[in-house]
Design a protein around this motif. Sequence first.
Motif, PDB file in Angstrom:
ATOM      1  N   TRP A  51       0.932  -1.283  -0.066  1.00 19.80           N
ATOM      2  CA  TRP A  51       0.083  -0.109   0.037  1.00 19.80           C
ATOM      3  C   TRP A  51       0.833   1.164   0.021  1.00 19.80           C
ATOM      4  CZ3 TRP A  51       0.131   4.029   3.520  1.00 19.80           C
ATOM      5  CH2 TRP A  51      -0.824   5.142   3.351  1.00 19.80           C
ATOM      6  N   TYR A  52       1.986   1.344   0.756  1.00 18.21           N
ATOM      7  CA  TYR A  52       2.820   2.373   0.890  1.00 18.21           C
ATOM      8  C   TYR A  52       3.466   2.638  -0.303  1.00 18.21           C
ATOM      9  CZ  TYR A  52       6.083   5.691   3.002  1.00 18.21           C
ATOM     10  OH  TYR A  52       6.756   6.684   3.546  1.00 18.21           O
ATOM     11  N   SER A  53       3.909   1.770  -1.010  1.00 19.57           N
ATOM     12  CA  SER A  53       4.704   1.949  -2.115  1.00 19.57           C
ATOM     13  C   SER A  53       3.729   2.555  -3.079  1.00 19.57           C
ATOM     14  CB  SER A  53       5.081   0.365  -2.828  1.00 19.57           C
ATOM     15  OG  SER A  53       6.159   0.048  -2.049  1.00 19.57           O
ATOM     16  N   ALA A  54       2.469   2.006  -3.337  1.00 17.16           N
ATOM     17  CA  ALA A  54       1.608   2.504  -4.151  1.00 17.16           C
ATOM     18  C   ALA A  54       1.082   4.237  -3.736  1.00 17.16           C
ATOM     19  CB  ALA A  54       0.265   1.817  -4.531  1.00 17.16           C
ATOM     20  N   TYR A  55       0.934   4.211  -2.467  1.00 17.75           N
ATOM     21  CA  TYR A  55       0.620   5.781  -1.903  1.00 17.75           C
ATOM     22  C   TYR A  55       1.838   6.669  -2.298  1.00 17.75           C
ATOM     23  CZ  TYR A  55       0.514   9.106   1.764  1.00 17.75           C
ATOM     24  OH  TYR A  55       0.493  10.160   2.270  1.00 17.75           O
ATOM     25  N   LYS A  56       2.895   6.134  -2.290  1.00 16.58           N
ATOM     26  CA  LYS A  56       4.322   7.372  -2.532  1.00 16.58           C
ATOM     27  C   LYS A  56       4.040   7.319  -3.932  1.00 16.58           C
ATOM     28  CE  LYS A  56       7.865   4.960  -1.001  1.00 16.58           C
ATOM     29  NZ  LYS A  56       9.058   4.582  -0.651  1.00 16.58           N
ATOM     30  N   ILE A  57       3.898   6.546  -4.878  1.00 12.72           N
ATOM     31  CA  ILE A  57       3.727   6.997  -6.196  1.00 12.72           C
ATOM     32  C   ILE A  57       2.631   7.928  -6.516  1.00 12.72           C
ATOM     33  CG2 ILE A  57       3.091   6.150  -8.637  1.00 12.72           C
ATOM     34  CD1 ILE A  57       4.289   3.422  -7.723  1.00 12.72           C
ATOM     35  N   GLY A  58       1.288   7.854  -5.985  1.00  9.68           N
ATOM     36  CA  GLY A  58       0.349   8.795  -6.239  1.00  9.68           C
ATOM     37  C   GLY A  58       0.772  10.059  -5.464  1.00  9.68           C
ATOM     38  N   LYS A  59       1.489  10.016  -4.165  1.00 13.63           N
ATOM     39  CA  LYS A  59       1.772  11.237  -3.610  1.00 13.63           C
ATOM     40  C   LYS A  59       2.922  12.075  -4.160  1.00 13.63           C
ATOM     41  CE  LYS A  59       3.374  12.448   1.154  1.00 13.63           C
ATOM     42  NZ  LYS A  59       3.988  12.031   2.174  1.00 13.63           N
ATOM     43  N   THR A  60       3.817  11.390  -4.842  1.00  9.52           N
ATOM     44  CA  THR A  60       4.955  12.209  -5.593  1.00  9.52           C
ATOM     45  C   THR A  60       4.567  12.646  -6.758  1.00  9.52           C
ATOM     46  OG1 THR A  60       6.439  10.628  -4.394  1.00  9.52           O
ATOM     47  CG2 THR A  60       7.101  11.892  -6.355  1.00  9.52           C
ATOM     48  N   LEU A  61       3.638  12.024  -7.676  1.00 10.47           N
ATOM     49  CA  LEU A  61       3.275  12.112  -8.845  1.00 10.47           C
ATOM     50  C   LEU A  61       2.144  13.227  -9.006  1.00 10.47           C
ATOM     51  CD1 LEU A  61       4.499  11.480 -11.844  1.00 10.47           C
ATOM     52  CD2 LEU A  61       2.787   9.591 -11.685  1.00 10.47           C
TER      53      LEU A  61
END
Length: 178
Positions: A51-61
Amino acid sequence: MADITPQTINVLKTVGLTMSGAMAGAIFSFSYGVIPVVLEVESTTFLTQQWYSAYKIGKTLMPKIVLVPTLIYAYLGYASHNAASQSLNPGATSHAVPYGAAALLTIGIVPWTIIAMKSTNSKLESRTLKKVEKGQFGGKEADHEDVVGLVRTWTTLNYGRASLPFVGTLIAAWTALQ
């Protein structure tokens, strides 16, 4: 300000629609495509890490991407209002309001994330980071159901988040066709 050609306006419409539509689809795909697969795992540690990996992508992009269609829609509204107010045609209409609405809905992912999703994001993020800090990669996973519940809540909230630029895209598309 130099006059903008109709071709430039059409390019801006195309870029704005493409970017906000793609952004809505990308946000939606996290809830529809990524998270259901992640929820199939039985390891709380793996679940929170994925979840955190997916979240970081969205949070960054997403905060970077959202600026382009938002600024385009705002500009199109401004240009439409200017053109209508300077027109000699008394029937000239401004599309400032629908383009403004599209801009606000598109940038709406930022306050939605901060206001509606912050609590859930914080709980999941802290669980993930605590497990990584403690080196827990397996072992006792007593809070699995709680984490699954949080991820499901996040998924629902993320659908709401995806709907904002989606509706903005629909309004902008309808306006562009006027």
